[in-house]
Design a protein around this motif. Structure first.
Motif, short mmCIF file in Angstrom:
data_model
loop_
_atom_site.label_atom_id
_atom_site.label_comp_id
_atom_site.label_asym_id
_atom_site.label_seq_id
_atom_site.Cartn_x
_atom_site.Cartn_y
_atom_site.Cartn_z
N MET A 1 14.46 -35.79 -13.17
CA MET A 1 13.91 -37.47 -13.04
C MET A 1 15.41 -38.03 -12.77
SD MET A 1 11.66 -38.78 -13.14
CE MET A 1 10.85 -41.00 -13.35
N ALA A 2 15.03 -38.76 -11.82
CA ALA A 2 16.39 -39.37 -11.10
C ALA A 2 15.84 -41.49 -11.93
CB ALA A 2 16.70 -39.45 -9.71
N THR A 3 16.40 -42.51 -11.62
CA THR A 3 16.38 -43.82 -11.95
C THR A 3 17.37 -44.31 -11.48
OG1 THR A 3 18.13 -43.20 -13.89
CG2 THR A 3 16.16 -43.01 -14.76
N VAL A 4 17.36 -45.48 -11.55
CA VAL A 4 18.33 -46.79 -10.42
C VAL A 4 18.70 -47.52 -11.26
CG1 VAL A 4 16.00 -47.47 -9.07
CG2 VAL A 4 18.58 -47.99 -7.87
N LEU A 17 22.53 -44.57 -8.87
CA LEU A 17 20.86 -43.90 -9.26
C LEU A 17 22.02 -42.63 -9.51
CD1 LEU A 17 21.58 -45.33 -5.90
CD2 LEU A 17 19.56 -42.95 -5.72
N SER A 18 21.20 -42.52 -10.77
CA SER A 18 21.66 -41.23 -11.98
C SER A 18 20.14 -40.72 -11.82
CB SER A 18 22.39 -41.70 -13.02
OG SER A 18 20.77 -42.27 -13.72
N GLY A 19 21.62 -38.52 -12.27
CA GLY A 19 19.60 -38.29 -12.39
C GLY A 19 19.80 -36.82 -10.95
N GLU A 20 18.81 -36.22 -10.98
CA GLU A 20 17.92 -34.77 -10.24
C GLU A 20 17.42 -36.20 -9.41
OE1 GLU A 20 17.03 -31.47 -11.63
OE2 GLU A 20 19.54 -31.63 -12.88
N ILE A 21 17.93 -35.79 -8.22
CA ILE A 21 16.93 -36.48 -6.98
C ILE A 21 16.17 -35.59 -5.63
CG2 ILE A 21 16.26 -37.78 -4.47
CD1 ILE A 21 18.96 -39.29 -5.35
N ASP A 22 14.63 -35.15 -6.34
CA ASP A 22 13.13 -34.36 -5.73
C ASP A 22 13.04 -35.16 -5.02
OD1 ASP A 22 12.66 -34.98 -7.73
OD2 ASP A 22 12.57 -32.49 -8.67
N HIS A 23 12.06 -34.84 -4.52
CA HIS A 23 10.48 -35.28 -3.43
C HIS A 23 9.91 -36.21 -4.12
CE1 HIS A 23 8.06 -35.73 -0.68
NE2 HIS A 23 6.83 -35.50 -2.23
N ASP A 24 9.63 -35.36 -6.24
CA ASP A 24 8.85 -37.12 -6.45
C ASP A 24 9.55 -37.97 -7.18
OD1 ASP A 24 6.63 -34.87 -6.73
OD2 ASP A 24 7.50 -34.16 -8.31
N ALA A 25 11.24 -36.93 -7.33
CA ALA A 25 11.86 -38.70 -8.04
C ALA A 25 12.52 -39.81 -6.76
CB ALA A 25 12.93 -38.18 -8.39
N ALA A 26 12.45 -38.82 -5.46
CA ALA A 26 13.06 -39.58 -4.16
C ALA A 26 11.60 -41.35 -3.97
CB ALA A 26 12.53 -39.33 -2.86
N VAL A 52 24.55 -39.09 -9.32
CA VAL A 52 22.99 -38.09 -9.19
C VAL A 52 23.72 -36.75 -9.36
CG1 VAL A 52 22.42 -37.00 -7.22
CG2 VAL A 52 22.34 -39.42 -7.79
N GLY A 53 23.27 -35.27 -10.55
CA GLY A 53 24.32 -34.30 -10.60
C GLY A 53 22.90 -33.70 -9.31
N PHE A 54 22.11 -33.51 -8.61
CA PHE A 54 21.35 -32.99 -7.40
C PHE A 54 20.10 -33.99 -6.75
CE2 PHE A 54 17.10 -30.60 -6.23
CZ PHE A 54 17.57 -29.73 -5.68
N MET A 55 21.01 -33.85 -5.52
CA MET A 55 19.48 -34.31 -4.39
C MET A 55 19.45 -33.05 -3.48
SD MET A 55 20.99 -37.92 -2.62
CE MET A 55 21.96 -37.25 -1.41
N ASP A 56 18.74 -32.55 -2.88
CA ASP A 56 17.74 -32.40 -2.23
C ASP A 56 17.89 -33.40 -0.48
OD1 ASP A 56 15.35 -33.04 -2.38
OD2 ASP A 56 14.20 -31.82 -3.12
N ILE A 63 18.14 -42.11 1.65
CA ILE A 63 18.79 -43.22 2.65
C ILE A 63 18.90 -43.09 3.86
CG2 ILE A 63 21.29 -43.42 3.22
CD1 ILE A 63 21.59 -40.75 1.02
N LEU A 64 18.28 -42.36 4.70
CA LEU A 64 17.77 -42.64 5.97
C LEU A 64 16.48 -44.06 6.20
CD1 LEU A 64 17.83 -39.65 7.85
CD2 LEU A 64 20.07 -41.25 8.07
N GLY A 65 15.58 -43.90 5.67
CA GLY A 65 14.42 -44.82 5.10
C GLY A 65 14.60 -45.89 5.02
N ARG A 66 15.75 -46.47 3.91
CA ARG A 66 16.14 -47.45 3.00
C ARG A 66 17.66 -48.13 4.20
NH1 ARG A 66 12.61 -46.81 1.73
NH2 ARG A 66 12.29 -44.37 2.06
N GLN A 67 17.98 -47.69 4.92
CA GLN A 67 18.78 -47.81 6.07
C GLN A 67 17.68 -48.89 7.35
OE1 GLN A 67 21.59 -48.68 6.11
NE2 GLN A 67 22.71 -48.17 8.51
#
Length: 105
Positions: A1-4, A17-26, A52-56, A63-67
């Motif tokens: 689970m990721a948090t901001v 941002l912290s935690g693991e960023i996967d599809h659900d967390a994103a 962030v320890g992991f990001m797929d 990132i691209l969407g927020r840009q």
């Protein structure tokens, strides 16, 4: 689970941002980041991936969407403390990263 968590500094809004960023967390992070972009209308938003320890690939999409949204709103988006494998992707997408490739994976 990721948090901001957000920290304003003048016209700059830091998003840590912290935690693991996967599809659900994103998906959850997108909602929170978009809300902050619209409601706080910062001149610059800095996404800090230091915790962030992991990001797929969902993280790259995040990132691209927020840009894209930031550009529409007239906000500059910056990225810092990213995993090293993202450096080239960020460069190709023309997303400024203050230290691309410096965080060890």
């Amino acid at each position: 689970m990721a948090t901001v968590s957000f920290s304003p500094a003048g016209d700059v809004l830091y998003a840590y941002l912290s935690g693991e960023i996967d599809h659900d967390a994103a998906q959850s992070l997108r909602i929170q980041l978009d809300d902050a972009l619209v409601s706080r209308a910062p001149q610059t938003m800095i996404l800090d991936f230091g915790g962030v320890g992991f990001m797929d690939s969902s993280g790259v999409g995040l990132i691209l969407g927020r840009q894209r949204i930031a550009r529409t709103l007239g906000t500059a988006l910056r990225v810092q403390h990213t995993p090293s494998q993202l450096a080239k992707v960020l460069q190709l997408a023309r997303i400024p990263c203050t230290d691309a490739g410096q965080k060890e994976e």
